[in-house]
Design an enzyme around this catalytic site. Structure first.
Site, mmCIF file in Angstrom:
data_model
loop_
_atom_site.group_PDB
_atom_site.id
_atom_site.type_symbol
_atom_site.label_atom_id
_atom_site.label_comp_id
_atom_site.label_asym_id
_atom_site.label_seq_id
_atom_site.Cartn_x
_atom_site.Cartn_y
_atom_site.Cartn_z
ATOM 1 N N GLN A 1 44.836 39.395 44.050
ATOM 2 C CA GLN A 1 45.058 40.719 43.679
ATOM 3 C C GLN A 1 45.552 41.822 44.949
ATOM 4 O OE1 GLN A 1 43.075 43.367 40.507
ATOM 5 N NE2 GLN A 1 42.113 44.103 41.882
ATOM 6 N N GLN B 1 46.372 43.740 31.532
ATOM 7 C CA GLN B 1 46.137 42.699 32.426
ATOM 8 C C GLN B 1 45.169 41.635 31.803
ATOM 9 O OE1 GLN B 1 44.302 45.392 35.390
ATOM 10 N NE2 GLN B 1 42.725 43.817 35.646
ATOM 11 N N SER C 1 31.340 42.811 37.720
ATOM 12 C CA SER C 1 31.013 43.430 36.310
ATOM 13 C C SER C 1 30.918 42.394 35.409
ATOM 14 C CB SER C 1 32.207 44.445 35.880
ATOM 15 O OG SER C 1 32.242 45.336 37.056
ATOM 16 N N ARG C 2 31.366 41.030 35.236
ATOM 17 C CA ARG C 2 31.356 40.161 34.601
ATOM 18 C C ARG C 2 29.977 39.390 34.805
ATOM 19 N NH1 ARG C 2 37.230 39.794 34.795
ATOM 20 N NH2 ARG C 2 38.027 40.320 32.612
ATOM 21 N N HIS D 1 31.621 47.972 44.108
ATOM 22 C CA HIS D 1 32.455 49.376 43.974
ATOM 23 C C HIS D 1 31.795 50.344 45.061
ATOM 24 C CE1 HIS D 1 32.929 47.628 39.871
ATOM 25 N NE2 HIS D 1 34.187 47.727 40.372
ATOM 26 N N HIS E 1 29.193 48.544 40.416
ATOM 27 C CA HIS E 1 28.263 47.643 40.921
ATOM 28 C C HIS E 1 28.065 48.060 42.631
ATOM 29 C CE1 HIS E 1 31.294 44.909 42.100
ATOM 30 N NE2 HIS E 1 31.293 44.580 40.680
HETATM 31 O O1 PAF Z 1 40.171 44.949 40.221
HETATM 32 C C1 PAF Z 1 40.180 45.886 39.112
HETATM 33 O O2 PAF Z 1 39.234 46.495 38.678
HETATM 34 C C2 PAF Z 1 41.639 46.248 38.336
HETATM 35 O O3 PAF Z 1 42.175 44.793 38.228
HETATM 36 C C3 PAF Z 1 42.433 47.166 38.756
HETATM 37 C C4 PAF Z 1 43.007 46.999 40.245
HETATM 38 C C5 PAF Z 1 41.578 48.458 38.697
HETATM 39 C C6 PAF Z 1 43.458 47.264 38.002
HETATM 40 O O4 PAF Z 1 43.129 47.427 36.575
#
Ligand code: PAF
Length: 317
Positions: free
Chosen positions: A153, A61, A186-187, A37, A34
């Site tokens: 993250q 994850q 994305s969700r 990104h 989206h």
């Molecule tokens: O943020 C994300 O899209 C994911 O957590 C990542 C950093 C690509 C790791 O899988």
């Protein structure tokens, strides 16, 4: 634009780029791209001679009851978007090659992973750190770019890079929002029309908290109460957490002395959404829009000012 799914081919590509003295900027994603990104890719294009983007929906994850199987995927659309944003290589490994039988080595960023999403999603950050470490080893980037919507993250990855002496610059980019304030994710595509409307309570809660803080309230309890009350007024919303934390350690704060990270995780229907902002003293006295002030939409400029203040005070490194 090249598409690579084989790990050895990706390694060879990166080795050759390094030999030629070309820097690599890297944007790791799970696809279903989206505008958020797109902003990372734009930054990557500025920072590297070669821009690599990965698409890998990382199974480790996701918890057993989470949405790994149903996570939205649209490779064709992602490739078109990548190309339009100047990506040189899309790297999309398959899970069996990333995690072959017998795989047993994980990266655990212990303390930062204990809080917030780490509490409600046990093992999530171990999965993220492990996948990102592997991708870093394969792609060998000079710079990697991540969104600040996943603030925890980003903090985990910065810590991992520092702790493991990885020679990679980690760059955080501000949250990109829809015109009405909803953070892009994305969700968001999971949301029904009614849930999409309800999901705005996250942004409204941040704005409300910012408003209260901007008027001089430093007590985290008071700020949290105000933010929670906005979400609690929305019948489709269920709070996972609303927290005021230290921007580096993610530990809860009772009082904001200089700046703090305000983080939310809220489930709307069946979709868990997160959002955040940084509250900093530079905001004092700024009138921020809040639902209580009336109107359907926040003035875009306030949003911009708010985010700019957040970025300026985003001291994680
Ligand atoms: O943020 C994300 O899209 C994911 O957590 C990542 C950093 C690509 C790791 O899988």
């Amino acid at each position: 634009m090249r598409f690579i799914s084989d790990i050895n081919e990706m390694r060879r590509f990166s080795k050759d780029a390094n030999k030629l003295g070309k820097s690599i900027a890297f944007v790791p994603t799970m696809g279903f791209l989206h505008e958020g990104h797109a902003s990372l890719l734009k930054k990557g294009r500025e920072l590297g001679d070669t821009l690599v983007m990965s698409i890998f929906v990382n199974p480790i994850q996701f918890g057993p009851k989470e949405d790994f199987a149903s996570y939205p995927r649209d490779l064709k659309r992602d490739l078109a978007l990548a190309e339009a944003n100047g990506v040189d290589v899309v790297f999309s490994p398959v899970p069996d090659e990333m995690y072959p039988e017998g795989f047993q080595t994980y990266v655990d960023v212990e303390n930062l992973s204990k809080y917030l999403c780490g509490l409600s999603r046990p093992g999530h950050f171990r999965g993220v750190a492990t996948a990102v470490a592997k991708l870093f080893h394969i792609v060998k980037p000079d710079t990697a770019i991540f969104g600040e919507k996943d603030y925890q993250q980003l903090a985990v990855i910065k810590r991992m890079v520092r702790d493991l002496n990885m020679d990679i610059d980690i760059v955080g980019m501000p949250i990109v929002r829809e015109a009405d304030g909803l953070a892009m994710s994305s969700r968001n595509g999971y949301l029904s029309r009614e849930e999409r409307r309800a999901a705005l309570c996250l942004y409204h809660a941040l704005m409300k908290a910012g408003d209260v803080f901007g008027k001089g309230v430093k007590d985290a309890g008071v700020i949290l109460k105000e933010a929670r009350s906005v979400i609690e007024a929305e019948p489709l919303a269920r709070i996972d957490y609303v927290r005021v934390c230290n921007t580096d350690t993610m530990e809860d704060l009772d009082r904001i002395t200089d700046r703090a990270f305000l983080a939310l995780a809220v489930t709307i229907g069946k979709t868990r959404l997160i959002d955040n902002t940084v509250l900093s003293n530079a905001m004092q006295g700024r009138p921020l829009w809040s639902p209580a002030a009336g109107g359907d939409k926040p003035p875009p400029l306030h949003n911009l000012v708010y985010n700019m203040v957040s970025i300026q005070n985003f001291g994680l490194k």
